[in-house]
Design an enzyme around this catalytic site. Structure first.
Site, PDB file in Angstrom:
ATOM      1  N   HIS A 127      -0.321   5.778  -2.135  1.00 39.13           N
ATOM      2  CA  HIS A 127      -1.487   5.181  -1.465  1.00 39.13           C
ATOM      3  C   HIS A 127      -2.782   5.558  -2.203  1.00 39.13           C
ATOM      4  O   HIS A 127      -3.446   6.532  -1.813  1.00 39.13           O
ATOM      5  CB  HIS A 127      -1.603   5.738  -0.043  1.00 39.13           C
ATOM      6  N   GLY A 172       2.133   0.731   5.481  1.00 36.78           N
ATOM      7  CA  GLY A 172       2.340   0.638   6.926  1.00 36.78           C
ATOM      8  C   GLY A 172       3.828   0.651   7.149  1.00 36.78           C
ATOM      9  O   GLY A 172       4.530   1.433   6.539  1.00 36.78           O
ATOM     10  N   GLU A 211      -5.565   4.264  -1.946  1.00 31.67           N
ATOM     11  CA  GLU A 211      -6.723   4.075  -1.055  1.00 31.67           C
ATOM     12  C   GLU A 211      -7.027   5.332  -0.248  1.00 31.67           C
ATOM     13  O   GLU A 211      -8.118   5.469   0.302  1.00 31.67           O
ATOM     14  CB  GLU A 211      -6.492   2.863  -0.136  1.00 31.67           C
ATOM     15  N   CYS A 259       2.875   0.781  -1.202  1.00 32.58           N
ATOM     16  CA  CYS A 259       3.888   1.327  -0.309  1.00 32.58           C
ATOM     17  C   CYS A 259       4.628   0.224   0.461  1.00 32.58           C
ATOM     18  O   CYS A 259       5.423  -0.492  -0.131  1.00 32.58           O
ATOM     19  CB  CYS A 259       3.261   2.374   0.599  1.00 32.58           C
TER      20      CYS A 259
HETATM   21  N1  GLN Z   1       8.380   3.692   5.111  1.00 30.51           N
HETATM   22  C1  GLN Z   1       7.575   2.498   5.187  1.00 30.51           C
HETATM   23  C2  GLN Z   1       8.441   1.240   5.062  1.00 30.51           C
HETATM   24  O1  GLN Z   1       9.575   1.354   4.728  1.00 30.51           O
HETATM   25  C3  GLN Z   1       6.511   2.495   4.125  1.00 30.51           C
HETATM   26  C4  GLN Z   1       5.590   3.670   4.313  1.00 30.51           C
HETATM   27  C5  GLN Z   1       4.169   3.412   3.921  1.00 30.51           C
HETATM   28  O2  GLN Z   1       3.730   2.282   3.711  1.00 30.51           O
HETATM   29  N2  GLN Z   1       3.404   4.465   3.879  1.00 30.51           N
HETATM   30  O3  GLN Z   1       7.982   0.184   5.301  1.00 30.51           O
END
Ligand code: GLN
Length: 188
Positions: A171, A48, A173, A80
């Site tokens: 990811h 996220g 998932e 992520c």
């Molecule tokens: N770019 C997001 C961050 O820095 C991470 C991206 C992701 O979770 N898909 O929090």
């Protein structure tokens, strides 16, 4: 049946829940402090936006209970943005995070616009051909010797484990291959 808490404040948590249910695990969604008090065997911090998630963790008083549970050994899987929350350090960003894992992370490491791609690569102890979806992903730029490096893609560390903590920059998932989630459930 293993009961997995999934942080459900923001981001890609529903897909994690699907993978877990396919593997026969039970899901507890964490949206507020009361949810956290339910019994659980593991925790998933989804992808996220890490800055948004961090603010919500503070505002909802979830930050310290979650941090303490991870420090006490709760099996935790961060993908992520979840990886960013667990990192002790993020390059050029002093903000406080859960900081339970001895890694340094570079955010948006592949560039902001062209940062999304899909590939297949090996993951130690899991498989030779794991599908990996990267979305504005970070990578691990440094890890202490106590961190086990599980996958390296184009010279960058994209998956690692430190005792009870598992992280992926990609990811898992979002692909139907459930082997990374299966590995996490076996950590419990
Ligand atoms: N770019 C997001 C961050 O820095 C991470 C991206 C992701 O979770 N898909 O929090």
């Amino acid at each position: 049946m293993k009961k997995i808490a999934v942080l459900a404040l923001q981001g890609a948590f529903i897909e994690h829940e699907q993978r877990l249910r396919e593997l026969g695990a039970e899901v507890v969604e964490i949206r507020r402090l009361a949810d956290w008090h339910q019994p659980k065997d593991g925790l998933i911090l989804p992808g996220g936006e890490s800055t948004v998630m961090l603010k919500l963790l503070y505002d909802l008083h979830l930050f310290h209970p979650i941090q303490e549970a991870i420090q006490k050994g709760l099996p935790t899987f961060g993908t992520c943005a979840g990886l960013i929350l667990l990192a002790k350090q993020v390059e050029n960003e002093p903000a406080r995070r859960l900081g339970t894992m001895d890694i340094t992370v570079r955010r948006n490491a592949y560039g902001r616009q062209l940062g999304s791609f899909h590939t297949f690569a090996a993951m130690k102890n899991i498989g030779e051909n794991i599908p990996m979806t990267f979305i504005r992903a970070p990578y691990i730029s440094e890890a202490r010797p106590n961190v086990d490096l599980l996958s390296i893609v184009e010279g960058h560390i994209v998956a690692a484990r430190q005792e009870n903590q598992l992280v992926t920059a990609f990811h898992p998932e979002l692909d139907t291959d459930a082997s990374v989630h299966r590995y996490f459930l076996q950590m419990i």
